[in-house]
Motif scaffolding. Sequence first.
Motif, PDB file in Angstrom:
ATOM      1  N   UNK A  93     123.525 -12.582  50.506  1.00  0.00           N
ATOM      2  CA  UNK A  93     122.674 -12.193  51.631  1.00  0.00           C
ATOM      3  C   UNK A  93     122.500 -10.680  51.676  1.00  0.00           C
ATOM      4  N   UNK A  94     122.444 -10.092  50.506  1.00  0.00           N
ATOM      5  CA  UNK A  94     122.207  -8.659  50.361  1.00  0.00           C
ATOM      6  C   UNK A  94     120.719  -8.438  50.120  1.00  0.00           C
ATOM      7  N   UNK A  95     120.249  -7.228  50.309  1.00  0.00           N
ATOM      8  CA  UNK A  95     118.827  -6.938  50.132  1.00  0.00           C
ATOM      9  C   UNK A  95     118.639  -5.682  49.280  1.00  0.00           C
ATOM     10  N   UNK A  96     117.473  -5.591  48.655  1.00  0.00           N
ATOM     11  CA  UNK A  96     117.108  -4.396  47.906  1.00  0.00           C
ATOM     12  C   UNK A  96     116.591  -3.345  48.873  1.00  0.00           C
ATOM     13  N   UNK A  97     117.002  -2.100  48.636  1.00  0.00           N
ATOM     14  CA  UNK A  97     116.577  -0.995  49.490  1.00  0.00           C
ATOM     15  C   UNK A  97     116.121   0.170  48.618  1.00  0.00           C
ATOM     16  N   UNK A  98     115.186   0.991  49.120  1.00  0.00           N
ATOM     17  CA  UNK A  98     114.808   2.197  48.368  1.00  0.00           C
ATOM     18  C   UNK A  98     116.027   3.063  48.088  1.00  0.00           C
ATOM     19  N   UNK A  99     116.116   3.565  46.870  1.00  0.00           N
ATOM     20  CA  UNK A  99     117.259   4.394  46.480  1.00  0.00           C
ATOM     21  C   UNK A  99     118.396   3.628  45.837  1.00  0.00           C
ATOM     22  N   UNK A 100     118.318   2.284  45.850  1.00  0.00           N
ATOM     23  CA  UNK A 100     119.364   1.478  45.212  1.00  0.00           C
ATOM     24  C   UNK A 100     119.306   1.620  43.689  1.00  0.00           C
ATOM     25  N   UNK A 101     120.475   1.611  43.062  1.00  0.00           N
ATOM     26  CA  UNK A 101     120.602   1.459  41.606  1.00  0.00           C
ATOM     27  C   UNK A 101     121.661   0.389  41.392  1.00  0.00           C
ATOM     28  N   UNK A 102     121.287  -0.673  40.677  1.00  0.00           N
ATOM     29  CA  UNK A 102     122.159  -1.834  40.555  1.00  0.00           C
ATOM     30  C   UNK A 102     122.622  -1.993  39.106  1.00  0.00           C
ATOM     31  N   UNK A 103     123.939  -2.082  38.934  1.00  0.00           N
ATOM     32  CA  UNK A 103     124.539  -2.268  37.608  1.00  0.00           C
ATOM     33  C   UNK A 103     124.867  -3.753  37.413  1.00  0.00           C
ATOM     34  N   UNK A 104     124.584  -4.263  36.217  1.00  0.00           N
ATOM     35  CA  UNK A 104     124.743  -5.704  35.988  1.00  0.00           C
ATOM     36  C   UNK A 104     125.042  -5.972  34.513  1.00  0.00           C
ATOM     37  N   UNK A 105     126.038  -6.827  34.271  1.00  0.00           N
ATOM     38  CA  UNK A 105     126.332  -7.206  32.876  1.00  0.00           C
ATOM     39  C   UNK A 105     126.879  -8.629  32.749  1.00  0.00           C
ATOM     40  N   UNK A 106     126.592  -9.488  33.713  1.00  0.00           N
ATOM     41  CA  UNK A 106     127.167 -10.837  33.694  1.00  0.00           C
ATOM     42  C   UNK A 106     126.379 -11.751  32.749  1.00  0.00           C
ATOM     43  N   UNK A 107     127.010 -12.226  31.661  1.00  0.00           N
ATOM     44  CA  UNK A 107     126.302 -13.103  30.719  1.00  0.00           C
ATOM     45  C   UNK A 107     126.004 -14.489  31.270  1.00  0.00           C
ATOM     46  N   UNK A 108     126.578 -14.816  32.411  1.00  0.00           N
ATOM     47  CA  UNK A 108     126.257 -16.080  33.070  1.00  0.00           C
ATOM     48  C   UNK A 108     125.220 -15.893  34.183  1.00  0.00           C
ATOM     49  N   UNK A 109     124.673 -14.682  34.230  1.00  0.00           N
ATOM     50  CA  UNK A 109     123.595 -14.378  35.174  1.00  0.00           C
ATOM     51  C   UNK A 109     122.537 -13.530  34.471  1.00  0.00           C
ATOM     52  N   UNK A 110     122.178 -13.930  33.242  1.00  0.00           N
ATOM     53  CA  UNK A 110     121.047 -13.320  32.568  1.00  0.00           C
ATOM     54  C   UNK A 110     121.334 -12.229  31.574  1.00  0.00           C
ATOM     55  N   UNK A 111     122.519 -11.599  31.648  1.00  0.00           N
ATOM     56  CA  UNK A 111     122.812 -10.511  30.716  1.00  0.00           C
ATOM     57  C   UNK A 111     123.093 -11.062  29.320  1.00  0.00           C
ATOM     58  N   UNK A 112     122.797 -10.250  28.310  1.00  0.00           N
ATOM     59  CA  UNK A 112     122.935 -10.697  26.926  1.00  0.00           C
ATOM     60  C   UNK A 112     124.398 -10.891  26.542  1.00  0.00           C
ATOM     61  N   UNK A 113     125.249  -9.962  26.883  1.00  0.00           N
ATOM     62  CA  UNK A 113     126.711 -10.084  26.856  1.00  0.00           C
ATOM     63  C   UNK A 113     127.289  -8.873  27.561  1.00  0.00           C
ATOM     64  N   UNK A 114     128.585  -8.879  27.798  1.00  0.00           N
ATOM     65  CA  UNK A 114     129.207  -7.885  28.660  1.00  0.00           C
ATOM     66  C   UNK A 114     128.937  -6.430  28.326  1.00  0.00           C
ATOM     67  N   UNK A 115     128.990  -6.013  27.053  1.00  0.00           N
ATOM     68  CA  UNK A 115     128.765  -4.598  26.743  1.00  0.00           C
ATOM     69  C   UNK A 115     127.328  -4.128  26.946  1.00  0.00           C
ATOM     70  N   UNK A 116     126.366  -5.069  27.024  1.00  0.00           N
ATOM     71  CA  UNK A 116     124.974  -4.698  27.265  1.00  0.00           C
ATOM     72  C   UNK A 116     124.759  -4.584  28.766  1.00  0.00           C
ATOM     73  N   UNK A 117     125.010  -3.385  29.282  1.00  0.00           N
ATOM     74  CA  UNK A 117     124.967  -3.160  30.724  1.00  0.00           C
ATOM     75  C   UNK A 117     123.551  -2.774  31.133  1.00  0.00           C
TER      76      UNK A 117
END
Length: 597
Positions: A93-117
Motif C-alpha cells: 500500500x505504498x505509492x510513487x512520489x516525485x523524487x523517489x528512486x527505487x532500488x530492486x533486484x528480486x529475481x522473483x519479481x522481474x529482476x534478471x538475477x540478484x547482481x543485476x540491480x
Amino acid sequence: MMTQTQVGTELKKIDPITVQVVLGALENVAIEMGHKLARMSYSSIIRESEDFGCALVDINGQQLCESSHSTPLQSGPIPGYVKGIQQIMEERKDTFQPGDVIMHNSPYHGASHGPDVGFCIPVFYQDKLIGFSVTTAHHLDIGASTPGSCGIVDAVDAYAEGLQFKAIKVYDRGIKNRYVWDILMDNIRAPKLVVGDMEAQIAAARIGAQRYIEIIEKYGIETVEEAAEELMNYSEKMMRDAINKLPDGEYSAEGFLDGYLDSDDPSKKDLKIAVTVKVNGSELTVDLTGTSPQVSDRPINMPLVGTVDIAIYLTLRSILLDSTKYGNFPQNSGLTRPINIVAPKGTMCNPIFPAPTIARFNSGNIVADTLMKALAQVVPHQISAGVGNLQVVAFSGKTEDENYWVYMDIMEGSYGGRYGKDGMDAVDTLYANTRNNPIEDIESHYPLRVNRYELRDHDSAPGKWRGGIGSVREVTFLSDGSFSVEADGHKFAPWGFDHGKSGSVGGLSISDEETGEIVKLPSKLPNRTVSSGSTIQLVGPCGGGYGDPFERNPEKVLSDYFDGYITKEKALSDYGVVITNDETIDYNKTDALRKNN
C-alpha cells in the motif's frame, strides 16, 4: 496518409511523420542514458563490457525504448522490473512520489538475477505519473557468502546469494535514505566501486526522466502517448506477420546442461531443457514442458520473468525479424504481444522461491539455443548451428590494506555455422552480447597477467559453413587471491545442422607455479583460493558446423588450413580435400574422393 490509434473511448489520428519524430526522440533518450552511465561508472563490467541496460517504460509496464548498445539481458527485463516493483508497492500500500528512486533486484519479481540491480525513477508530469526511467547493471559484488557476483554456484537458496532488495526507496520524495546506503557500504566487498556504479545508475536514470519530460513538453502528452501506442502496434504487426509466415504446427527440440559434473547426485547434472514451438496463425507459444525439475539447492535455475522470457523474445526477434532484412524498427513491448510462454512451476525455467537463481546465465543461453534448434525445422536458413556457451569468472583478492578487489570476466563463446556464412569466432552469444574487456584494462587495474589470449587451434567444426571457434585464455595471479567460475558446455558439444559436425566442448584447468601440476576442473567451480603465480586456463567451446562438409569450397578449406583452423589430416578426412606437400590443392584427387563419399 493518416494512421489511427484508440485512446480511451476517443479515436485519435496521428500522422506517421510525427510518430517517427517521437520515436527518434525516445530512442535518443535511451542512448544518452546508456552513454552517460558507461562514462560515469567505475567498474570495467559496466564501463568496458557494457553489461547494463537503460529504458523508458509507461505506466502499464510497456517498454517505450531501450539503449541499443547495451546487452539484451539487461535492457530486455526492464518491463519486468517495473511490474515487480508495482506489485510489491501495491502489496505494501505504498505509492510513487516525485523524487523517489527505487532500488530492486528480486529475481522473483522481474529482476534478471540478484547482481543485476535496477534503479527506477517514477516520472511525473503536471502531478500525474506518466512512466518510469530505469537503469539496470551487473554489480561486482552483492554481499554473497564468497567474493564476486558470478561464480556463486554453490548457494543453497536465494538468501545465500547476497543482499535482496524488493522495491526499496533509496530516495524518498527526494530525500536520501542514508541507512540503506549504510547497509550497502557495510555488506558489500569493494563498496566504493559498487556504490559508485549504483550512483552512476541513478544519475543516468534521472537524465532519462528529465529528457522524457522535455519530450512531453515539446510534443504534448497525448501526442507522445498516441505515438508510443502506434509504435507498439507497428512492432506487434511486424512480429505477427513474421509468425504468420510459419506453417502451423508443433516443433520440438531438446538441449542439455552440464550442471554439476563433479556431483554424486544425478539430479544435479545432465539437465534437460525441452522446447516445443506451437504456431497457430499469428500466435506463437513456446512450451517448456519436459524441462528438468528445479535444482532446489543450487543456483542454476532461471527466473521465468527476467531470464527465460528474454532468452525466448530475443531469439524469436533475431531469427524472425533479422535486421539485415527488416532494417531498424522500434524495440518495444509490442514485439512480445503475440508470444506466449508455458513453463511449469517447479522446473528449472520457473522455479519456486527460495530456489537460488544467481548462476542462471548459461542455463538461459541453452534455452535460447534449444529454441533455435526447434525453429531450424521451419526456418533452416535463418538459424545457426549449435552455439558455444560462455564462461564467467570472478577473480578476487585483498590489497595491502586488506580491502577487497573484485574483477568479473566474461569469457566469450562462439556461434555455429549459418546458411551462407561461417560461424562467428570468439564472441558473446545470444542474449549476452557484452563487449570484450581489453587486456590492457585488466592488467592496469588488477594483480593479474593475461599470458595467452587466442583462438583455439585445429578445432573448428566441419560443415559447408564451418562452426565458429572458441578462444583460449590463460591468466596468472600476481598475488594471492581466489576465483570462481560459472560455465557450461564442457560435456555436451554444440550441435551440428544439416550434416554439419558437432562442435568442441570447453574446458577449465589450473596449474601451480611450484609443482607445475595441471588440474582439470568442472565447469561450475565454487570459490577457490590460489597462491601468487598460479595460472588458470579457460577454453571456450566451438560452435557446430552447418551443412555437408564435403560441399565446402576447397579454396576455403585451404584457407582454413593456412589459418590454423584445421590440420591437413582433417582437411582430408572431414572435407575430402587433398592438400599436397607444397600446400596446394590436388583437385583431381579431391574430386574423386568427394564423388566416392
